[in-house]
Scaffold this motif. Structure first.
Motif, PDB file in Angstrom:
ATOM      1  N   GLN A 166       0.538  -1.457   0.147  1.00  0.00           N
ATOM      2  CA  GLN A 166      -0.041  -0.318  -0.122  1.00  0.00           C
ATOM      3  C   GLN A 166       0.899   1.374  -0.654  1.00  0.00           C
ATOM      4  O   GLN A 166       0.709   2.105  -0.536  1.00  0.00           O
ATOM      5  N   ALA A 167       1.961   0.972   0.496  1.00  0.00           N
ATOM      6  CA  ALA A 167       3.144   2.150   0.528  1.00  0.00           C
ATOM      7  C   ALA A 167       3.324   2.883  -0.282  1.00  0.00           C
ATOM      8  O   ALA A 167       3.388   3.886  -1.197  1.00  0.00           O
ATOM      9  N   THR A 168       3.564   1.209  -1.468  1.00  0.00           N
ATOM     10  CA  THR A 168       4.209   1.321  -3.190  1.00  0.00           C
ATOM     11  C   THR A 168       2.969   2.285  -3.304  1.00  0.00           C
ATOM     12  O   THR A 168       3.178   3.050  -4.052  1.00  0.00           O
ATOM     13  N   ALA A 169       1.938   1.474  -3.188  1.00  0.00           N
ATOM     14  CA  ALA A 169       0.710   2.504  -4.215  1.00  0.00           C
ATOM     15  C   ALA A 169       0.560   3.906  -4.544  1.00  0.00           C
ATOM     16  O   ALA A 169       0.311   4.677  -5.011  1.00  0.00           O
ATOM     17  N   GLN A 170       0.887   4.268  -2.793  1.00  0.00           N
ATOM     18  CA  GLN A 170       0.514   5.415  -2.342  1.00  0.00           C
ATOM     19  C   GLN A 170       1.477   6.220  -3.064  1.00  0.00           C
ATOM     20  O   GLN A 170       1.041   7.180  -4.164  1.00  0.00           O
ATOM     21  N   ASP A 171       2.976   5.826  -2.970  1.00  0.00           N
ATOM     22  CA  ASP A 171       3.692   6.901  -3.474  1.00  0.00           C
ATOM     23  C   ASP A 171       5.549   6.821  -3.571  1.00  0.00           C
ATOM     24  O   ASP A 171       5.956   5.883  -2.789  1.00  0.00           O
ATOM     25  N   GLN A 172       5.391   6.226  -4.954  1.00  0.00           N
ATOM     26  CA  GLN A 172       6.653   4.630  -5.600  1.00  0.00           C
ATOM     27  C   GLN A 172       8.181   5.781  -5.375  1.00  0.00           C
ATOM     28  O   GLN A 172       8.612   4.826  -4.633  1.00  0.00           O
ATOM     29  N   TYR A 173       7.970   6.967  -6.106  1.00  0.00           N
ATOM     30  CA  TYR A 173       9.331   7.335  -5.454  1.00  0.00           C
ATOM     31  C   TYR A 173       9.543   7.418  -3.859  1.00  0.00           C
ATOM     32  O   TYR A 173      10.895   7.110  -3.489  1.00  0.00           O
ATOM     33  N   ALA A 174       8.191   8.044  -2.705  1.00  0.00           N
ATOM     34  CA  ALA A 174       9.029   7.979  -1.692  1.00  0.00           C
ATOM     35  C   ALA A 174       8.732   6.791  -1.120  1.00  0.00           C
ATOM     36  O   ALA A 174      10.190   5.712  -0.417  1.00  0.00           O
ATOM     37  N   ALA A 175       8.856   4.985  -1.525  1.00  0.00           N
ATOM     38  CA  ALA A 175       8.878   3.947  -1.127  1.00  0.00           C
ATOM     39  C   ALA A 175       9.652   3.648  -1.553  1.00  0.00           C
ATOM     40  O   ALA A 175      10.941   3.357  -0.770  1.00  0.00           O
ATOM     41  N   ALA A 176      10.854   4.393  -2.446  1.00  0.00           N
ATOM     42  CA  ALA A 176      11.966   3.641  -3.017  1.00  0.00           C
ATOM     43  C   ALA A 176      12.731   4.580  -2.223  1.00  0.00           C
ATOM     44  O   ALA A 176      13.713   3.889  -1.809  1.00  0.00           O
ATOM     45  N   MET A 177      12.642   5.618  -1.859  1.00  0.00           N
ATOM     46  CA  MET A 177      13.378   6.458  -0.659  1.00  0.00           C
ATOM     47  C   MET A 177      14.054   5.125   0.667  1.00  0.00           C
ATOM     48  O   MET A 177      15.039   6.026   0.953  1.00  0.00           O
ATOM     49  N   ILE A 178      12.536   5.204   1.127  1.00  0.00           N
ATOM     50  CA  ILE A 178      12.725   4.365   2.389  1.00  0.00           C
ATOM     51  C   ILE A 178      13.095   2.641   2.113  1.00  0.00           C
ATOM     52  O   ILE A 178      13.388   1.969   2.699  1.00  0.00           O
ATOM     53  N   GLY A 179      13.771   2.689   1.106  1.00  0.00           N
ATOM     54  CA  GLY A 179      14.360   1.465   0.560  1.00  0.00           C
ATOM     55  C   GLY A 179      13.828  -0.153   0.358  1.00  0.00           C
ATOM     56  O   GLY A 179      13.777  -1.176   0.235  1.00  0.00           O
ATOM     57  N   ILE A 180      11.635  -0.011   0.241  1.00  0.00           N
ATOM     58  CA  ILE A 180      11.072  -0.714  -0.353  1.00  0.00           C
ATOM     59  C   ILE A 180      11.727  -1.096  -1.872  1.00  0.00           C
ATOM     60  O   ILE A 180      11.911  -0.529  -2.746  1.00  0.00           O
ATOM     61  N   PRO A 181      11.619  -2.112  -2.109  1.00  0.00           N
ATOM     62  CA  PRO A 181      11.920  -2.942  -4.085  1.00  0.00           C
ATOM     63  C   PRO A 181      10.861  -2.290  -4.102  1.00  0.00           C
ATOM     64  O   PRO A 181       9.841  -3.338  -4.754  1.00  0.00           O
ATOM     65  N   VAL A 182      10.605  -1.199  -5.497  1.00  0.00           N
ATOM     66  CA  VAL A 182       9.167  -0.592  -5.697  1.00  0.00           C
ATOM     67  C   VAL A 182       8.894  -1.805  -7.176  1.00  0.00           C
ATOM     68  O   VAL A 182       8.128  -2.438  -7.400  1.00  0.00           O
TER      69      VAL A 182
END
Length: 288
Positions: A166-182
């Motif tokens: 859900q975090a990736t769905a909301q904002d892929q750029y922010a998710a990538a910044m905190i280390g989530i593999p988009v």
């Protein structure tokens, strides 16, 4: 007859809800409508034919295998239709999904042929509800679909993995910044979307003939369910699918089987007039 229609409506509606739920998951993940969602259902139905009749797998094993295969289809679909075009305009990705829809139908025609195919029910026999005789396949469809949809809802809302998706769905750029593999998060979302829709196709296969065109009208009705329920709402997709199922079944029984599809989309138009944002949608004010 009324009880038979109610059970049939629930079975059809919950399958529409599965397709609509898969459509909403992709919409929430990447912000585009997947117009090949109905073809995932078609592939699930053909998988049911291949796994049960051609390979002779038991129904339970065939259902699990179908879910796994459709998950893999979703991952491949993600890397072909979305990931290379993720930085393009949304309309480019939408056109890509339309092209994929056509390609999947043609591939299915090459593999399984153009003739309709019949699939054995998961459970044979008739259940008695008072004086009503109801096929067990309808009951099994409702039960399996409800369990699968509940499991996916719990995965998205109650687990750490679901929060990542859900975090990736909301904002892929922010998710990538905190280390989530988009790429993995969006790929997994596509896999879940294809899985739930493909299983819906396997559950629907024994109720109708399996054809390469069965996904087209089902996908459109699922899209109508998404709009009625509210774009982006998983709960709305489920409720919208059930409403479409009831309208579709009762219109065919009491009005006309010829115009049942037209009646469904007429109800969509009326719903847009009364509540354009959908049942669970929110009004968006436009700043002048």
């Amino acid at each position: 007859m009324v009880w038979q229609l109610i059970i049939a409506s629930l079975a059809m509606g919950i399958v529409y809800g599965m397709v609509a739920m898969g459509m909403v998951l992709i919409w929430r993940a990447v912000g585009v409508v997947n117009f090949a969602q109905g073809e995932f259902l078609m592939l699930g139905a053909f998988a049911a034919y291949t796994l049960t009749l051609q390979l002779g797998l038991p129904q339970g094993a065939a259902l699990a295998t179908c879910a796994l295969l459709m998950g893999l289809v979703g991952v491949v679909y993600h890397f072909i239709t979305y990931w290379p075009l993720r930085k393009s305009w949304d309309i480019t990705v939408i056109i890509s999904t339309i092209g994929a829809s056509i390609a999947l139908k043609e591939v299915a025609t090459l593999v399984w042929g153009p003739a309709p195919l019949a699939v054995d029910p998961i459970v044979h026999g008739i259940a008695k509800l008072g004086e009503a005789a109801i096929e067990w396949q309808f009951i099994v469809t409702i039960g399996v679909a409800a369990l699968l949809m509940a499991a996916i809802f719990i995965l998205l809302e109650r687990t750490y993995l679901g929060h990542i998706l859900q975090a990736t769905a909301q904002d892929q750029y922010a998710a990538a910044m905190i280390g989530i593999p988009v790429v993995l998060a969006t790929g997994l979302t596509f896999a879940i979307s294809a899985l739930i829709t493909g299983v819906g196709g396997m559950l629907l296969a024994p109720l109708f003939f399996v054809t390469t065109t069965m996904g087209g009208i089902t996908g459109l009705k699922a899209f109508a369910a998404v709009i009625i329920g509210g774009f982006g709402s998983v709960q709305g997709a489920i409720i919208g699918g059930l409403l479409i199922g009831f309208v579709d079944t009762f219109a065919g029984a009491y009005i006309s089987t010829t115009y049942r599809d037209a009646i469904v989309f007429l109800c969509l138009i009326l719903a847009l007039v009364v509540r354009p944002q959908g049942i669970f949608g929110e009004k968006i004010a436009e700043k002048v």
